[in-house]
Design an enzyme around this catalytic site. Structure first.
Site, PDB file in Angstrom:
ATOM      1  N   LYS A   1     116.353  51.957  29.572  1.00 17.25           N
ATOM      2  CA  LYS A   1     116.651  50.557  29.278  1.00 17.25           C
ATOM      3  C   LYS A   1     117.985  50.403  28.524  1.00 17.25           C
ATOM      4  CE  LYS A   1     113.144  49.334  31.593  1.00 17.25           C
ATOM      5  NZ  LYS A   1     111.741  49.236  31.294  1.00 17.25           N
TER       6      LYS A   1
HETATM    7  C1  LIG Z   1     110.210  49.215  31.807  1.00 16.44           C
HETATM    8  C2  LIG Z   1     109.434  47.971  32.110  1.00 16.44           C
HETATM    9  C3  LIG Z   1     108.230  47.665  31.465  1.00 16.44           C
HETATM   10  C4  LIG Z   1     107.500  48.652  30.623  1.00 16.44           C
HETATM   11  O1  LIG Z   1     108.206  49.048  29.511  1.00 16.44           O
HETATM   12  P1  LIG Z   1     107.610  50.255  28.639  1.00 16.44           P
HETATM   13  O2  LIG Z   1     108.408  50.182  27.376  1.00 16.44           O
HETATM   14  O3  LIG Z   1     107.863  51.516  29.419  1.00 16.44           O
HETATM   15  O4  LIG Z   1     106.173  50.001  28.434  1.00 16.44           O
HETATM   16  C5  LIG Z   1     107.642  46.430  31.686  1.00 16.44           C
HETATM   17  N1  LIG Z   1     108.181  45.548  32.527  1.00 16.44           N
HETATM   18  C6  LIG Z   1     109.328  45.797  33.207  1.00 16.44           C
HETATM   19  C7  LIG Z   1     109.884  44.757  34.113  1.00 16.44           C
HETATM   20  C8  LIG Z   1     109.977  47.031  33.033  1.00 16.44           C
HETATM   21  O5  LIG Z   1     111.081  47.317  33.733  1.00 16.44           O
END
Ligand SMILES: *Cc1c(COP(=O)(O)O)cnc(C)c1O
Length: 384
Positions: free
Chosen positions: A184
């Site tokens: 991210k």
């Molecule tokens: C990465 C992601 C999540 C989950 O995030 P985590 O921190 O791994 O739980 C949820 N929604 C979207 C759209 C994502 O890309």
């Protein structure tokens, strides 16, 4: 051709992150403590959020948002079918029904008209997903939620930082959930953040740490008491100070990292648009994307699965965001969804390829990606 494989999305980490983590390891406190609390304050200040709680993941933040709303069996929660699987899974975790809805063709975010049409007397919440970092069309979604007394939860896993009509996603009073997963825009390896008003954040903190009325750092601090009460069977969703150490440095670097993302995205758009082989990601007027992803949509003549293989053969990693949730076995079998139920999400998902977009890319890397994409498109007769 590149001699070395270009990974799709490696983390951007410097010696400053290494030093801050080592500093935590050498301190007397490695789990949730002073660095987590400082990270929360700095994130809230950055976003202009009324309050913020650091958590172990965005999935945890989404789950807590539904728990705090008291959503459970018999309730429905509307969300996009074009999202990561956890957006829908958290609805299952509280025993409610995820009601999947199709997306808008340009942004691939929830279609507000279809959300309005999907509301029933059992609907309790809408989870908007800011696909790729572009904001969902929040004004009509807010109007639907107001009209029917629903809570608007935002899955802002891609949306740091994203602006909608000048307003940062995460600065409002409704629950907004961010992800600090390794790929991210800001990473703590694993981690998440829930924003909302201070009283709400206090409840979330209790629910996210065993339902205990005092956390361990407070209890162990000088003058703290060993005694605590449990007010609910809470969850174990806290972030550690080791992770917050990463976050504190990443946040200082965020604006510079974002400037590079925006620059790379602009280069891709300038160089790939003339090919006329792809539909490229857009920014609607009044919207600022966090440019988490750069998804290409292949036009006729280009096969997506072959395109991905050819990119790999040219030593470039890609990904697909997303396989629609309604096509997965669990949701298909439980709710009887058919692939064609959401025609926009289905058609678009079959021609989507995400190419590398992250702040570690050098100009040479970007040129390699453009060359590979251009070569494949031309060879397939799909480009000019
Ligand atoms: C990465 C992601 C999540 C989950 O995030 P985590 O921190 O791994 O739980 C949820 N929604 C979207 C759209 C994502 O890309």
């Amino acid at each position: 051709m590149r001699s070395e494989f270009l990974p799709f999305s490696p983390p951007s980490l410097t010696e400053a992150e290494v030093a801050e983590v080592v500093d935590t390891l050498r301190s007397a406190w490695i789990t949730t403590g002073p660095k987590v609390r400082r990270f929360e304050q700095e994130m809230a200040a950055y976003l202009g959020a009324p309050g913020a709680l650091a958590l172990s993941s965005c999935t945890a933040a989404l789950h807590l948002a539904l728990v705090l709303e008291g959503i459970g069996p018999g309730d429905e929660v509307i969300t996009s079918t074009l999202t990561f699987t956890s957006t829908a899974a958290v609805v299952e975790h509280v025993g409610a029904r995820p009601v999947l809805v199709d997306v808008e063709p340009d942004t691939l975010c929830l279609d507000p008209a279809l959300v309005e049409a999907a509301v029933t007397p059992r609907t309790r919440a809408v989870i908007a997903v800011h696909y790729g970092g572009h904001p969902a069309d929040l004004d009509p979604l807010r109007a639907t939620c107001r009209r029917h007394g629903l809570v608007l939860v935002e899955d802002a896993a891609h949306a740091l930082p994203t602006r909608y009509r000048g307003q940062l996603v995460g600065s409002t009073d409704n629950p907004v959930c961010f992800s600090f997963y390794a790929t991210k825009n800001l990473t703590t390896a694993e981690g998440g953040l829930l924003t909302g008003p201070p009283a709400y954040i206090e409840r979330a903190q209790v629910a996210g740490l065993h339902g205990m009325d005092k956390d361990a750092w407070k209890r162990n601090a000088q003058g703290g008491s060993w005694r605590y009460d449990v007010v609910m069977p809470g969850f174990k969703y806290n972030l550690t100070d080791i992770q917050a150490a990463l976050g504190l440095v990443q946040l200082k670097r965020l604006d510079a990292m974002q400037a590079r993302r925006r620059e790379v995205a602009a280069t891709y758009t300038a160089q790939l648009a003339p090919l006329e082989a792809f539909d490229l990601p857009v920014e609607r007027p009044g919207c600022e994307s966090a440019w988490h992803l750069y998804p290409l949509r292949l036009r006729a003549g280009l096969d997506r699965d072959r395109f991905i293989e050819e990119m790999r053969a040219r030593n470039i990693g890609t990904s697909v965001h997303f396989i629609p949730v309604h096509t997965f076995t669990y949701y298909r079998e439980k709710y009887g969804y058919r692939a064609g139920d959401f025609p926009v999400a289905l058609a678009e998902s079959e021609r989507l390829v995400t190419i590398p977009l992250n702040p570690t890319l050098t100009d040479a890397d970007v040129a390699d990606v453009v060359e590979a994409v251009t070569g494949i498109a031309r060879a397939a007769g799909g480009g000019r």
